[in-house]
Write an enzyme that holds these catalytic residues in place. Structure first.
Site, short mmCIF file in Angstrom:
data_model
loop_
_atom_site.label_atom_id
_atom_site.label_comp_id
_atom_site.label_asym_id
_atom_site.label_seq_id
_atom_site.Cartn_x
_atom_site.Cartn_y
_atom_site.Cartn_z
N ASP A 151 59.52 9.56 32.99
CA ASP A 151 59.97 10.77 33.71
C ASP A 151 61.33 11.19 33.16
OD1 ASP A 151 60.44 12.76 35.90
OD2 ASP A 151 58.77 11.72 36.86
N HIS A 196 49.01 20.75 37.43
CA HIS A 196 49.03 21.87 38.39
C HIS A 196 50.39 22.60 38.41
CE1 HIS A 196 50.54 19.74 42.35
NE2 HIS A 196 51.34 19.53 41.34
N ASP A 197 51.41 21.98 37.79
CA ASP A 197 52.74 22.64 37.73
C ASP A 197 52.85 23.64 36.58
OD1 ASP A 197 53.80 21.11 39.81
OD2 ASP A 197 54.44 19.51 38.46
C1 LIG Z 1 54.75 17.20 41.15
S1 LIG Z 1 55.65 15.83 40.57
C2 LIG Z 1 54.41 14.55 40.53
C3 LIG Z 1 55.00 13.15 40.63
C4 LIG Z 1 53.98 12.02 40.68
N1 LIG Z 1 53.15 11.99 39.50
C5 LIG Z 1 53.15 12.11 41.92
O1 LIG Z 1 52.01 12.60 41.86
O2 LIG Z 1 53.63 11.69 42.99
C6 LIG Z 1 55.91 16.16 38.85
C7 LIG Z 1 56.70 15.07 38.14
O3 LIG Z 1 56.82 15.43 36.75
C8 LIG Z 1 58.16 15.17 36.34
N2 LIG Z 1 58.48 16.06 35.21
C9 LIG Z 1 58.61 17.41 35.24
N3 LIG Z 1 58.90 17.89 34.02
C10 LIG Z 1 58.96 16.81 33.19
C11 LIG Z 1 59.21 16.66 31.80
N4 LIG Z 1 59.46 17.72 31.03
N5 LIG Z 1 59.18 15.40 31.29
C12 LIG Z 1 58.93 14.32 32.09
N6 LIG Z 1 58.66 14.41 33.41
C13 LIG Z 1 58.69 15.64 33.96
C14 LIG Z 1 58.98 15.45 37.57
O4 LIG Z 1 60.27 14.88 37.50
C15 LIG Z 1 58.11 14.87 38.66
O5 LIG Z 1 58.35 13.50 38.86
#
Ligand SMILES: C[S@@+](CC[C@H](N)C(=O)[O-])C[C@H]1O[C@@H](n2cnc3c(N)ncnc32)[C@H](O)[C@@H]1O
Length: 286
Positions: A151, A196-197
């Site tokens: 992460d 989904h993001d």
């Molecule tokens: C919606 S959360 C989901 C977290 C976890 N997988 C869960 O389902 O509980 C999205 C995760 O992606 C991480 N994230 C977002 N952009 C990222 C990037 N460019 N590189 C690594 N991690 C990233 C965020 O910090 C976050 O922890």
């Protein structure tokens, strides 16, 4: 106060017993299970996040529909291209978000990790693994695997400090940006609530990188809420998809849409498992 308590009775969050001395209110079983902060299945942080962040974005739903983009700028005055920059605007916000993310897995973490037999995968990376609830579920279910939580650096530092016990030797950490940095080789990559993001192009970019790094015979496990093929439901997934509109650049997708993304990235033998709960599992093989 009385009106508020009565409305909570209507919502089945409280029960009431009317005696001669007056009305006596108490928690219902469901409130004790999901709202009481001390319950192992509490959704307290999740609901606080809904109330203090998500709700404010939903206030601008009409603008989101007209513009087709998230409403962080209107809701919080933050003009950031990357939604996570906006989400992690302070350490306090980040910790609350991470607690909230973890809480849902106390209800359906086991279901998504058990949906496919993952026992043949030993080196597992949880990309965007956040606070580590699914990594913990994985090591407890599969005795021979190690899971690395990948992460952003500040998320990993917070996960180490507040969430994952240093006694858990089968969980390790990797600080990186999955769009900019290389992804290390592994047998299985978990991407839970990641695709989904993001818009389709970014999903394919990320999945292609993962496919290249993946060891032969390995795979990718997507954990997402699946829409029906005709998008007629489930209602929760439809509402979550609107939520992705007001908050991110992504959306919830159908099995055919996930197949298309995985196929474009070179994955094969794509399987889907509906769990009957909010989140489902999709496995693709290299
Ligand atoms: C919606 S959360 C989901 C977290 C976890 N997988 C869960 O389902 O509980 C999205 C995760 O992606 C991480 N994230 C977002 N952009 C990222 C990037 N460019 N590189 C690594 N991690 C990233 C965020 O910090 C976050 O922890």
């Amino acid at each position: 106060m009385e009106r508020l308590l009565d409305a909570c009775v209507g919502l089945k969050l409280l029960r009431v017993e009317v005696k001669e001395e007056g009305a006596f209110y108490g928690n219902t079983e469901i409130s004790n299970l999901y709202l009481a902060k001390t319950s192992p299945k509490t959704q307290h942080h999740n609901l606080m996040y809904y109330s203090k962040t998500i709700y404010l974005c939903w206030h601008y739903l009409t603008d989101a529909v007209r513009e087709g983009k998230n409403q962080y700028e209107r809701a919080f005055g933050i003009s950031s291209k990357d939604v996570f920059e906006a989400l992690y605007r302070s350490e306090e916000e980040m910790i609350k978000f991470m607690y909230g993310l973890n809480e849902i897995w106390s209800i359906c973490g086991r279901d998504v990790i058990a949906a496919f037999d993952l026992s043949s995968f030993t080196v597992i990376y949880d990309l965007g693994g956040g606070a580590g609830a699914l990594a913990q579920e994985c090591v407890s279910m599969y005795p021979s695997c190690t899971v690395t939580i990948f992460d952003l650096p500040k998320v990993i530092q917070t996960a180490k400090k507040y969430f994952v016990s240093s006694e858990e030797h089968r969980i390790t950490f990797y600080e990186g940006d999955f769009f900019k940095d290389p992804v290390p080789a592994a047998d299985l990559y978990i991407l839970a609530r990641i695709l989904h993001d993001w818009a389709d192009e970014k999903c394919v970019q990320l999945l292609t990188k993962v496919q290249k790094a993946c060891r032969p015979g390995g795979g990718v496990l997507l954990i997402e809420t699946l829409l029906n093929e005709d998008k007629s439901g489930p209602l929760e997934s439809q509402l979550y998809s609107i939520n992705m509109l007001v908050q991110t650049e992504g959306k919830e997708r159908t099995p055919a849409e996930y197949s298309k993304l995985l196929t474009a990235a070179g994955f094969k033998e794509i399987g889907f498992k509906k769990t009957g709960k909010l989140y489902d599992a999709i496995l693709g093989r290299k």
